[in-house]
Design a protein around this motif. Structure first.
Motif, PDB file in Angstrom:
ATOM      1  N   VAL A 171       0.885  -0.590   0.389  1.00 40.25           N
ATOM      2  CA  VAL A 171      -0.399  -0.084   0.502  1.00 40.25           C
ATOM      3  C   VAL A 171       0.877   1.371   0.081  1.00 40.25           C
ATOM      4  O   VAL A 171       2.050   1.164   0.483  1.00 40.25           O
ATOM      5  N   THR A 172       0.375   2.214  -0.239  1.00 38.87           N
ATOM      6  CA  THR A 172       0.883   3.208   0.271  1.00 38.87           C
ATOM      7  C   THR A 172      -0.255   4.793   0.858  1.00 38.87           C
ATOM      8  O   THR A 172      -1.077   4.613   0.379  1.00 38.87           O
ATOM      9  N   ALA A 173       0.402   4.919   1.418  1.00 41.82           N
ATOM     10  CA  ALA A 173       0.147   5.732   2.934  1.00 41.82           C
ATOM     11  C   ALA A 173      -0.094   7.120   2.818  1.00 41.82           C
ATOM     12  O   ALA A 173       1.061   7.494   2.187  1.00 41.82           O
ATOM     13  N   ARG A 174      -0.467   7.311   3.460  1.00 39.51           N
ATOM     14  CA  ARG A 174      -0.661   9.227   3.445  1.00 39.51           C
ATOM     15  C   ARG A 174       1.225   9.347   3.615  1.00 39.51           C
ATOM     16  O   ARG A 174       1.510   9.545   4.408  1.00 39.51           O
ATOM     17  N   SER A 175       1.359  10.450   2.672  1.00 38.67           N
ATOM     18  CA  SER A 175       2.869  10.700   2.719  1.00 38.67           C
ATOM     19  C   SER A 175       3.194  11.744   3.538  1.00 38.67           C
ATOM     20  O   SER A 175       3.172  12.663   3.711  1.00 38.67           O
ATOM     21  N   PHE A 176       4.389  11.902   4.080  1.00 41.22           N
ATOM     22  CA  PHE A 176       4.832  13.326   5.082  1.00 41.22           C
ATOM     23  C   PHE A 176       5.326  14.449   4.583  1.00 41.22           C
ATOM     24  O   PHE A 176       4.791  15.764   4.676  1.00 41.22           O
ATOM     25  N   LYS A 177       5.509  14.543   3.466  1.00 44.21           N
ATOM     26  CA  LYS A 177       5.606  15.435   2.356  1.00 44.21           C
ATOM     27  C   LYS A 177       4.865  15.970   1.423  1.00 44.21           C
ATOM     28  O   LYS A 177       4.354  17.220   1.041  1.00 44.21           O
ATOM     29  N   GLN A 178       3.319  14.885   1.422  1.00 42.96           N
ATOM     30  CA  GLN A 178       2.706  15.276   0.472  1.00 42.96           C
ATOM     31  C   GLN A 178       0.981  14.727   0.152  1.00 42.96           C
ATOM     32  O   GLN A 178       1.832  13.835   0.940  1.00 42.96           O
ATOM     33  N   LYS A 179       0.144  15.312  -1.047  1.00 46.40           N
ATOM     34  CA  LYS A 179      -0.797  13.912  -0.538  1.00 46.40           C
ATOM     35  C   LYS A 179      -1.349  13.504  -1.642  1.00 46.40           C
ATOM     36  O   LYS A 179      -1.695  13.836  -2.744  1.00 46.40           O
ATOM     37  N   ASN A 180      -1.219  12.755  -1.256  1.00 45.06           N
ATOM     38  CA  ASN A 180      -0.871  11.551  -1.979  1.00 45.06           C
ATOM     39  C   ASN A 180      -2.423  10.138  -2.030  1.00 45.06           C
ATOM     40  O   ASN A 180      -2.934  10.304  -1.735  1.00 45.06           O
ATOM     41  N   GLU A 181      -2.663   9.839  -2.926  1.00 46.93           N
ATOM     42  CA  GLU A 181      -4.045   9.134  -3.005  1.00 46.93           C
ATOM     43  C   GLU A 181      -3.187   7.798  -2.361  1.00 46.93           C
ATOM     44  O   GLU A 181      -2.586   7.188  -2.738  1.00 46.93           O
ATOM     45  N   CYS A 182      -4.170   7.471  -1.472  1.00 49.11           N
ATOM     46  CA  CYS A 182      -3.933   6.665  -0.266  1.00 49.11           C
ATOM     47  C   CYS A 182      -4.412   5.447  -0.797  1.00 49.11           C
ATOM     48  O   CYS A 182      -6.084   5.536  -0.819  1.00 49.11           O
ATOM     49  N   HIS A 183      -3.644   3.700  -1.309  1.00 46.08           N
ATOM     50  CA  HIS A 183      -4.692   3.028  -1.923  1.00 46.08           C
ATOM     51  C   HIS A 183      -3.807   1.809  -1.344  1.00 46.08           C
ATOM     52  O   HIS A 183      -2.759   1.761  -1.082  1.00 46.08           O
TER      53      HIS A 183
END
Length: 471
Positions: A110-122
């Motif tokens: 998965v890719t969760a909420r990034s520290f640096k950017q608002k990415n798609e979390c899925h």
């Protein structure tokens, strides 16, 4: 009738699995920590269940273990992980564990909420499991979206989801609907969305995955699922990402020639927008859950028939729980900033301009239309001709009747090109009414066969679909 136990907490589920010495396997997680493993460890007795945990965050390390991957958060990577981990646990432990052990591998990338950017979390989550000692394994794979705005909360939600999946697969595998329903335990619909699920393997050979995905909507795990023309479930975000989208809503019971012309004509006009590349357009035939449900039940055979008949005409089909059009637009807008076109018949103005349809909204119909048309969204209005009327008696966007107090609203939407009239490509079909077609086919062969595509008529009559010749 036995009912699913909905009282168990996440910790109780994890402990129940831990205390069963005959369920044993690996838990590997990439992205969002190792919350599933942590859940099993924190309740105690994890040595009875967990053979191995791992998190291969570094791409080079991950590739060395599982092989190369085009994308690290993908279905293909998840399957690589399940292949590797299940084969290892069976190879290493079959000869040292009790013969009646059932092995499993749980994996998530998965890719969760990034520290640096608002990415798609899925991400992709799945499990491979022996449902009987020594049996060939069966799989469940799903695509999830994490809805919390905080990384720690997303990790927590994934931990709960993973425990639910492992517990559900071991305790409810004989009833896959319960496996689906259990995924939401302790989460609700505000934290995790599951927009694709797929059961496979020898134990699930007779499972109809399209019905399982419909059950995701029924279980409030998602608001929409999408099927491609091959009848396969696809991830909506992957299909719609940065694409112009045109959608036609209907019951499609069955799909008729007027549906075909409506979509073709609407898409042709939509393609004329400056911001639309005709080659990128994604066209959807959308059916609302409201038209599939009778009482509390869904007629599975009816649903599958509609999907199959639409697929036979090359349509991508969306099933949604969005009764109001502005909610459908908001859903599509998650994935694309390109233009959105909604194609509907002028007959739909009966409820589109019915203020009762918007009861419960503080701003009523004005709020609804404000949410439907905030950006590059257009509604394409297809004309109609009542059956038996003269050729000139067309009902169009220009002469449709709406309540007197809404005439200026209609004029405003037309003047600002939010509502656009569609010119039919073949006006000989304008009299067709799906309700009349359905009533006709239930009486057997007849004129209705001229109102649907030839291949649709042939399938209905030869396979006796939709109640053909039953009245």
């Amino acid at each position: 009738m036995r009912k699913r136990d909905t009282t168990l907490t996440t910790d109780q589920k994890a402990l129940a699995i831990n205390l069963d010495k005959l369920k044993y396997g690996s838990i590997v997680e990439i992205g969002a920590g190792q919350e599933v493993a942590r859940r099993f460890f924190s309740v105690g007795a994890a040595a009875g269940t967990v053979a191995k945990t791992m998190s291969a965050y570094d791409m080079a390390v991950s590739d060395d273990i599982y092989g190369q991957a085009d994308r690290y958060v993908s279905r293909s990577r998840l399957l690589q992980m399940l292949d590797k981990e299940f084969s290892l646990v069976v190879k290493r432990l079959t000869h040292v564990r009790p013969k009646n052990t059932t092995f499993f591998a749980y994996a998530a990338t998965v890719t969760a909420r990034s520290f640096k950017q608002k990415n798609e979390c899925h991400g992709w989550v799945g499990m491979r499991v022996q449902l009987h000692p020594g049996a060939e394994p069966s799989d469940v794979v799903m695509h999830v979206r994490m809805l919390d705005n905080d990384n720690a909360l997303q990790s927590e939600a994934l931990g709960i989801l993973g425990v639910n999946l492992i517990h559900g697969m071991f305790t409810s595998f004989q009833n896959p609907e319960w496996v689906v329903e259990s995924l939401a335990d302790g989460l609700g619909s505000e934290r995790i969305e599951v927009d694709l699920i797929h059961f496979s393997g020898p134990y699930f050979e007779e499972v109809e995955n399209r019905l399982m995905n419909l059950h995701l909507i029924r279980s409030w795990l998602t608001r929409a699922v999408v099927f491609n023309p091959n009848g396969e479930v696809v991830v909506p975000g992957e299909l719609l990402y940065r694409k112009p989208v045109v959608v036609m809503r209907g019951t499609f019971k069955p799909v008729t020639l007027v549906n075909v012309d409506m979509m073709c004509a609407g898409q042709k006009q939509f393609a004329q927008l400056e911001a639309v590349d005709e080659n990128e357009i994604v066209s959807l035939a959308e059916i609302t859950m409201n038209s599939l449900v009778t009482g509390d039940n869904v007629d599975g055979a009816d649903f599958l028939t509609r999907i199959d008949l639409l697929a036979s005409q090359g349509y991508t089909v969306m099933i949604s729980d969005y009764l109001r059009f502005f909610r459908l637009r908001a859903y599509l807008r998650r994935y694309t900033q390109k233009p959105i076109g909604i194609v509907l018949s002028v007959r739909d103005f009966t409820y589109l301009f019915d203020e009762k349809y918007y009861e419960g909204m503080e701003g009523g119909i004005l709020e609804a239309f404000g949410k439907l048309f905030p950006d590059n969204t257009h509604v394409y209005v297809y004309p109609s001709r009542p059956r038996g009327s003269e050729a000139a008696e067309l009902v169009t966007l220009d002469n449709v009747t709406v309540p007197a107090n809404l005439r200026h609203l209609l004029a405003h939407l037309k003047e600002n090109r939010k509502l656009l009239a569609v010119q039919p490509l073949d006006d000989s079909h304008l009299h067709i009414d799906a309700a009349d077609v359905l009533a006709g086919l239930r009486r057997g062969h007849g004129d209705w066969e001229h109102d649907v595509p030839d291949t649709v008529a042939q399938r209905i009559t030869t396979e006796r679909l939709l109640g053909f010749d039953t009245e």
